[in-house]
Write an enzyme that holds these catalytic residues in place. Structure first.
Site, mmCIF file in Angstrom:
data_model
loop_
_atom_site.group_PDB
_atom_site.id
_atom_site.type_symbol
_atom_site.label_atom_id
_atom_site.label_comp_id
_atom_site.label_asym_id
_atom_site.label_seq_id
_atom_site.Cartn_x
_atom_site.Cartn_y
_atom_site.Cartn_z
ATOM 1 N N GLY A 24 0.697 -1.751 0.045
ATOM 2 C CA GLY A 24 -0.121 0.093 -0.263
ATOM 3 C C GLY A 24 0.883 0.818 -0.061
ATOM 4 N N TYR A 179 -13.749 -2.429 11.032
ATOM 5 C CA TYR A 179 -12.689 -1.398 10.537
ATOM 6 C C TYR A 179 -11.719 -2.230 11.764
ATOM 7 C CZ TYR A 179 -8.619 1.542 10.066
ATOM 8 O OH TYR A 179 -7.324 2.136 10.290
HETATM 9 N N1 LIG Z 1 -4.400 7.696 8.583
HETATM 10 C C1 LIG Z 1 -5.294 7.480 9.884
HETATM 11 O O1 LIG Z 1 -4.967 8.182 10.906
HETATM 12 C C2 LIG Z 1 -4.492 5.413 10.293
HETATM 13 C C3 LIG Z 1 -5.064 5.757 11.204
HETATM 14 C C4 LIG Z 1 -4.673 3.812 12.121
HETATM 15 C C5 LIG Z 1 -4.233 3.788 11.027
HETATM 16 N N2 LIG Z 1 -3.694 3.682 9.947
HETATM 17 C C6 LIG Z 1 -3.519 2.498 9.126
HETATM 18 O O2 LIG Z 1 -1.785 3.366 8.221
HETATM 19 C C7 LIG Z 1 -2.501 1.844 7.267
HETATM 20 C C8 LIG Z 1 -1.984 2.897 5.655
HETATM 21 O O3 LIG Z 1 -3.078 3.980 5.786
HETATM 22 P P1 LIG Z 1 -3.022 5.317 5.112
HETATM 23 O O4 LIG Z 1 -3.365 6.682 5.967
HETATM 24 O O5 LIG Z 1 -1.705 5.863 4.856
HETATM 25 O O6 LIG Z 1 -4.506 5.558 3.793
HETATM 26 P P2 LIG Z 1 -4.333 5.110 2.204
HETATM 27 O O7 LIG Z 1 -3.032 7.060 2.406
HETATM 28 O O8 LIG Z 1 -5.703 5.391 2.026
HETATM 29 O O9 LIG Z 1 -3.236 4.254 2.111
HETATM 30 C C9 LIG Z 1 -3.404 3.263 2.288
HETATM 31 C C10 LIG Z 1 -3.359 1.973 1.300
HETATM 32 O O10 LIG Z 1 -3.717 0.829 1.011
HETATM 33 C C11 LIG Z 1 -3.641 0.960 -0.342
HETATM 34 N N3 LIG Z 1 -4.750 -0.378 -0.810
HETATM 35 C C12 LIG Z 1 -5.531 -0.439 -0.443
HETATM 36 N N4 LIG Z 1 -6.202 -2.416 -1.076
HETATM 37 C C13 LIG Z 1 -5.659 -2.527 -0.609
HETATM 38 C C14 LIG Z 1 -5.724 -3.758 -1.483
HETATM 39 N N5 LIG Z 1 -6.367 -4.478 -1.368
HETATM 40 N N6 LIG Z 1 -4.185 -4.622 -2.035
HETATM 41 C C15 LIG Z 1 -3.413 -3.825 -2.079
HETATM 42 N N7 LIG Z 1 -3.548 -2.296 -1.531
HETATM 43 C C16 LIG Z 1 -4.270 -1.914 -1.227
HETATM 44 C C17 LIG Z 1 -4.238 1.318 -1.145
HETATM 45 O O11 LIG Z 1 -4.256 1.676 -2.078
HETATM 46 P P3 LIG Z 1 -5.115 2.625 -3.344
HETATM 47 O O12 LIG Z 1 -4.289 3.807 -3.239
HETATM 48 O O13 LIG Z 1 -4.937 2.034 -4.831
HETATM 49 O O14 LIG Z 1 -6.489 2.475 -2.567
HETATM 50 C C18 LIG Z 1 -3.214 3.382 -0.315
HETATM 51 O O15 LIG Z 1 -2.182 3.028 -0.992
HETATM 52 C C19 LIG Z 1 -3.330 1.572 7.245
HETATM 53 O O16 LIG Z 1 -3.627 -0.006 7.805
HETATM 54 C C20 LIG Z 1 -4.227 2.531 8.074
HETATM 55 O O17 LIG Z 1 -5.647 1.660 8.314
HETATM 56 C C21 LIG Z 1 -3.892 4.752 9.081
#
Ligand SMILES: NC(=O)c1ccc[n+]([C@@H]2O[C@H](COP(=O)([O-])OP(=O)(O)OC[C@H]3O[C@@H](n4cnc5c(N)ncnc54)[C@H](OP(=O)(O)O)[C@@H]3O)[C@@H](O)[C@H]2O)c1
Length: 303
Positions: A24, A179
């Site tokens: 991701g 989630y």
């Molecule tokens: N941001 C926060 O505040 C926060 C808080 C707690 C935990 N997290 C965790 O941090 C991690 C990263 O999230 P983020 O905040 O950086 O969000 P994000 O910008 O939406 O990044 C998530 C990434 O996961 C990819 N993804 C989703 N479904 C996928 C699949 N089926 N196969 C491969 N890749 C996939 C997305 O790809 P696409 O671009 O193609 O959609 C994107 O690159 C996640 O595990 C999330 O639960 C984030």
């Protein structure tokens, strides 16, 4: 490190010779994690489901840093077939894996299922990474000082797995609870994998991290959350630090969990944090392990 010191990217030593996979990494925390590790001379695999987004991410990293080794490989965690193809291709091309960073995630999408019939959040966030890790484990284990990092969330506190209905087929779908289930599953997986590795005599380290509240695309399915991002969220550069610390800090111990040290763990510099009591339940973790092996048909070879 002194307790009052802030852990930043300045604490990351040169990573020449190391091979890293970040799932991701086309956006958000994954992108930033990949960028920073590439800038420290690791060879980074940007493991993404969308080739165009992956190519753009690599272009951006290369525009910012010269002579970096970054490469896109396709990985859709919502497809066991794609995960197998990715793992097979990776093993054909690399003879080591120093860091596997299981970062990709989806949050509160409308109800839908993965290709293999899992509810999308537990399917992508947990089962997908369980299957990926299982197929790369041999390679990780034969790489000295290697590590696996799983990205969880403060939202794990709302998780409470219902083993009779992991895929929300019998109950009304509650997106936020689903989630939370997927994010507590990330922690059960972290702790159970570490226990099983340790029992088998392996010194491989498994750690976890959470990025507090960071302004990314994760909240794309919620207008109010996107609005609140503007008020509360940390910049992505800071949100990636707990993951980077979990991946790099040489003081990290087996099963350590890192998150921001500020108010409610929403923001701040990365410190060691605690997950809730439920996430440490060994009976649930072991049951989830068995269910995950059965449902993904990936058996871990740990004896
Ligand atoms: N941001 C926060 O505040 C926060 C808080 C707690 C935990 N997290 C965790 O941090 C991690 C990263 O999230 P983020 O905040 O950086 O969000 P994000 O910008 O939406 O990044 C998530 C990434 O996961 C990819 N993804 C989703 N479904 C996928 C699949 N089926 N196969 C491969 N890749 C996939 C997305 O790809 P696409 O671009 O193609 O959609 C994107 O690159 C996640 O595990 C999330 O639960 C984030």
């Amino acid at each position: 490190m002194n307790k009052n010191q802030r852990w930043t990217t300045g604490n990351i030593p040169d990573q020449t010779g190391k091979v890293v996979i970040v799932t991701g990494s086309s956006s958000g925390i994954g992108y930033e994690t990949a960028r920073v590790l590439a800038s420290k001379n690791a060879e980074v695999i940007v493991a993404v489901r969308n080739q165009t987004k992956g190519d753009k991410a690599v272009q951006q990293i290369k525009a910012q840093h010269q002579d970096v080794h970054v490469k896109v490989m396709l990985l859709d965690l919502a497809s066991l077939k794609s995960i197998k193809n990715f793992a097979d291709e990776f093993k054909q091309n690399f003879d080591r894996l120093d860091l596997l960073i299981n970062n990709a995630g989806v949050m509160i999408p409308p109800y839908s299922k993965t290709e293999d019939g899992f509810e999308l959040q537990i399917g992508t966030n947990h089962f997908g990474h369980f299957a990926l890790t299982g197929q790369l484990l041999d390679l990780i284990q034969c790489t000295p000082m290697s590590r696996i990092v799983n990205v969880s969330s403060v939202g794990h506190r709302g998780g409470n797995l219902n083993f009779d209905d992991l895929n929300w087929e019998k109950r009304d779908y509650k997106a936020m609870r689903a989630y939370g289930d997927s994010k507590i599953a990330n922690l059960y997986f972290t702790y159970e994998l570490q226990r099983r590795l340790t029992q088998s005599g392996s010194d491989l380290l498994v750690t976890a991290a959470h990025p507090g509240w960071t302004g990314t695309d994760l909240q794309r399915h919620s207008g109010p959350m996107q609005f609140m991002n503007k008020l509360f969220a940390m910049p992505i550069e800071q949100g990636a630090l707990p993951t980077l610390r979990a991946a790099i800090d040489d003081q990290a111990q087996r099963g350590d969990y890192f998150g921001p040290g500020g108010f409610m763990e929403w923001n701040g510099y990365p410190v060691k944090v605690s997950s809730n009591k439920r996430s440490h339940d060994k009976t649930i973790a072991s049951k989830l392990w068995d269910v995950s092996e059965a449902l993904t048909d990936i058996r871990y070879n740990l004896n």
